[in-house]
Design an enzyme around this catalytic site. Structure first.
Site, short mmCIF file in Angstrom:
data_model
loop_
_atom_site.label_atom_id
_atom_site.label_comp_id
_atom_site.label_asym_id
_atom_site.label_seq_id
_atom_site.Cartn_x
_atom_site.Cartn_y
_atom_site.Cartn_z
N GLU A 167 0.85 -1.19 0.00
CA GLU A 167 0.00 0.00 0.00
C GLU A 167 0.88 1.24 0.00
OE1 GLU A 167 -2.27 0.26 3.76
OE2 GLU A 167 -0.63 1.63 4.21
N CYS A 204 -3.09 -4.67 4.10
CA CYS A 204 -1.97 -5.50 4.59
C CYS A 204 -1.92 -6.89 3.98
CB CYS A 204 -2.01 -5.61 6.11
SG CYS A 204 -1.68 -4.05 6.93
N THR A 222 3.30 1.59 15.39
CA THR A 222 3.51 0.28 14.77
C THR A 222 3.84 0.31 13.28
OG1 THR A 222 1.11 0.12 14.43
CG2 THR A 222 2.01 -0.94 16.41
N ARG A 232 -15.14 1.81 15.41
CA ARG A 232 -15.85 0.67 15.97
C ARG A 232 -15.68 -0.61 15.17
NH1 ARG A 232 -20.82 -0.54 13.44
NH2 ARG A 232 -21.39 -1.85 15.18
N THR A 236 -12.67 -1.63 14.03
CA THR A 236 -11.35 -2.20 14.28
C THR A 236 -11.47 -3.37 15.26
OG1 THR A 236 -10.26 -0.11 13.88
CG2 THR A 236 -9.06 -1.68 15.21
N HIS A 270 -1.19 -12.39 10.45
CA HIS A 270 -0.89 -10.97 10.29
C HIS A 270 -0.70 -10.37 11.67
CE1 HIS A 270 -0.65 -6.95 8.97
NE2 HIS A 270 -1.75 -6.58 9.59
N LYS A 312 -0.28 -8.03 20.40
CA LYS A 312 -1.39 -8.69 21.09
C LYS A 312 -2.34 -9.46 20.15
CE LYS A 312 -4.49 -6.13 23.20
NZ LYS A 312 -4.98 -5.03 24.06
N ASN A 348 4.54 -3.36 12.63
CA ASN A 348 3.66 -3.91 11.61
C ASN A 348 4.19 -3.55 10.23
OD1 ASN A 348 1.61 -4.68 9.92
ND2 ASN A 348 0.06 -3.31 10.78
N SER A 361 -7.05 -4.87 5.81
CA SER A 361 -8.22 -4.07 6.16
C SER A 361 -9.09 -3.85 4.94
CB SER A 361 -7.77 -2.72 6.72
OG SER A 361 -7.22 -2.91 8.00
#
Lengths: 131, 349
Positions: B82, B114, B155, B202, B204, B237, B242, B269, B299
């Site tokens: 991207e 991604c 990230t 909201r 995510t 990914h 976390k 990331n 995404s």
């Protein structure tokens, strides 16, 4: 005008492709057109390994136009394994670690940004060899 | 589940991670007086002469060295990212010429946040598996952008992974099956001509990352008739430290299966590179017969899941190019000022 010049150099610049003499085995870089007294077929394209040693180096503190974003940066004469001596920027290194004879390897990096409406110019640089 | 007509596999792989890192706590120092928690320890930062094209070239050279095929044998040079340096002018043509793969080669840039790199991988499996080409190069590479002060800035990092797909009999790891799961989910996007992406708050997390990955991974396991315990390693990914650990646990994978491919705590990331670099790190240590389960995420949103089996060839080929650990080890820390300068965040009057 500039775009054409950069485009013409893309093969030697992107991948360090030189020439080898079909009969003597001599390797040269950058590639050159045949001399007047030469058979145009005597020199064939030859992919250099990209490995060499620092023959000599210097540090540019007053950088030419187009290179200001790199700040202070080193340039070197690199003796390639195949023989030719190449002038190039060094990257991914600190000035303090550079020594004559240091093993280096070729990487293809961004050489220059010719402006918002210009092309990005890519080409070879050298860095200390990864262990 | 998708399987090519002729079995395929990865015959060469290569990673690239820039040597520069910025500590997440250094970013927190600027924006929260160091008081916020951080989602990773550090992230990789491209040097001033690096971008998606240069990182793709080095990762691809490593993959070619491992495959021991000439670049001219490649039938495709496909780059998922991207952060292609140009909006119009393919990265693939520069990379193909830098490798010496052209001019008789397919070259294209892929886009799916991604998972652009894994889109290229699935397409490469199809190109080779249909017999149209013997070898295809799929790259995932990004120099990701995060708005200064935004959560993403901690990230969004840089890295690349290159995979050469070829016939299964030449593979160091066969790709046995894949599946794609895609839904229109507005969790994260960047409009054309905008410099930074934004989160559709909201969306995510649960409806995005977790739903897509669990759907793709769960369905592939079900159709294969296998469970998490049947795999030696798993990689997901990794937008932070976390999420991949949480989704792995939900799917029944253990920390032990996930640890070797979990690089986000060290490098952040790498977007299109993230899962694929994790896969390469696993191939660096895997033994013949080991099995690997990979699920990517992009995404917008969607996931691709893959089941791989490692072959004997990995042992000899992995030594032909720098290991992922070599790139991880050479970390040079920079401060926020240098980071801001290199990443074009300074307004020059």
């Amino acid at each position: 005008m500039k775009i054409a010049r950069h485009w013409r150099d893309r093969v030697p610049r992107y991948r360090l492709e030189g020439q080898r003499h079909r009969h003597t085995g001599e390797v040269r870089f950058p590639p050159q057109p045949p001399a007047l007294d030469e058979d145009p077929n005597d020199w064939e394209p030859y992919q250099l390994s990209g490995r060499g040693e620092i023959y000599s180096f210097s540090v540019l503190r007053q950088t030419p136009e187009g290179f200001a974003s790199f700040g202070v940066y080193p340039v070197a004469l690199v003796r390639l394994e195949e023989g030719p001596l190449v002038t190039a920027q060094l990257t991914d290194c600190d000035e303090s670690e550079l020594t004559i004879g240091m093993p280096v390897e070729m990487v293809t990096r961004r050489l220059m940004d010719t402006g918002e409406d210009g092309v990005l110019v890519y080409g070879y640089k050298f860095r200390p060899r990864l262990s | 589940m998708m399987k090519p007509q002729q079995p395929v596999g990865i015959i060469g792989y290569g990673t690239y991670i820039p040597r520069y890192r910025i500590a997440a706590r250094e970013i927190a120092r600027i924006w929260t007086d160091g008081q916020s928690g951080t989602p990773v320890e550090a992230k990789s930062v491209p040097g001033p002469d690096e971008d998606t094209i240069t990182m793709s070239i080095e990762a691809a050279r490593n993959a070619l060295a491992r495959a021991s095929i000439p670049a001219s044998a490649l039938g495709a040079v496909w780059i998922g990212s991207e952060s292609h340096p140009y909006s119009v002018k393919p990265s693939g043509t520069v990379v193909a010429d830098a490798l010496g793969a052209g001019p008789w080669v397919s070259a294209a840039d892929w886009e799916f946040a991604c998972k652009a790199g894994s889109e290229a991988l699935t397409a490469a499996m199809a190109l080779v598996g249909s017999g149209m080409q013997r070898y295809a190069l799929a790259i995932g590479a990004d120099t990701a952008q995060g708005r200064p002060g935004d959560a993403l800035e901690y990230t969004a990092s840089a890295g690349a992974a290159a995979l050469i797909v070829g016939p299964a009999e030449e593979a160091l790891a066969t790709v046995d099956a894949t599946i794609s799961y895609v839904t229109d989910t507005p969790d994260f996007y960047r409009r054309a001509d905008r410099p930074y992406p934004v989160h559709g708050n909201r969306f995510t997390g649960e409806p995005a990352y977790f739903h897509q990955i669990q759907s793709a991974a769960g369905e592939l396991l079900r159709q294969l008739g296998r469970t998490a315990a049947d795999f030696t390693y798993a990689v997901f990914h990794q937008p932070n430290a976390k999420f991949p650990q949480a989704v792995a646990k939900r799917l029944g994978f253990t920390d032990r299966q996930v640890a070797p491919g979990l690089l986000s705590p060290q490098i952040g990331n790498t977007y299109s590179g993230a899962a694929l670099i994790g896969l390469c790190a696993i191939l660096d240590i895997a033994q013949p017969g080991d099995t690997i389960f990979m699920t990517t995420y992009g995404s917008g949103a969607g996931s691709d899941a893959y089941a791989l089996t490692v072959t004997e060839a990995v042992l000899e080929r992995r030594e032909r190019a720098p290991l992922t650990a070599t790139y991880l080890k050479r970390a040079v820390m920079i401060d926020y000022a240098i980071y801001a300068k290199w990443r074009g965040k300074l307004v020059m009057g």
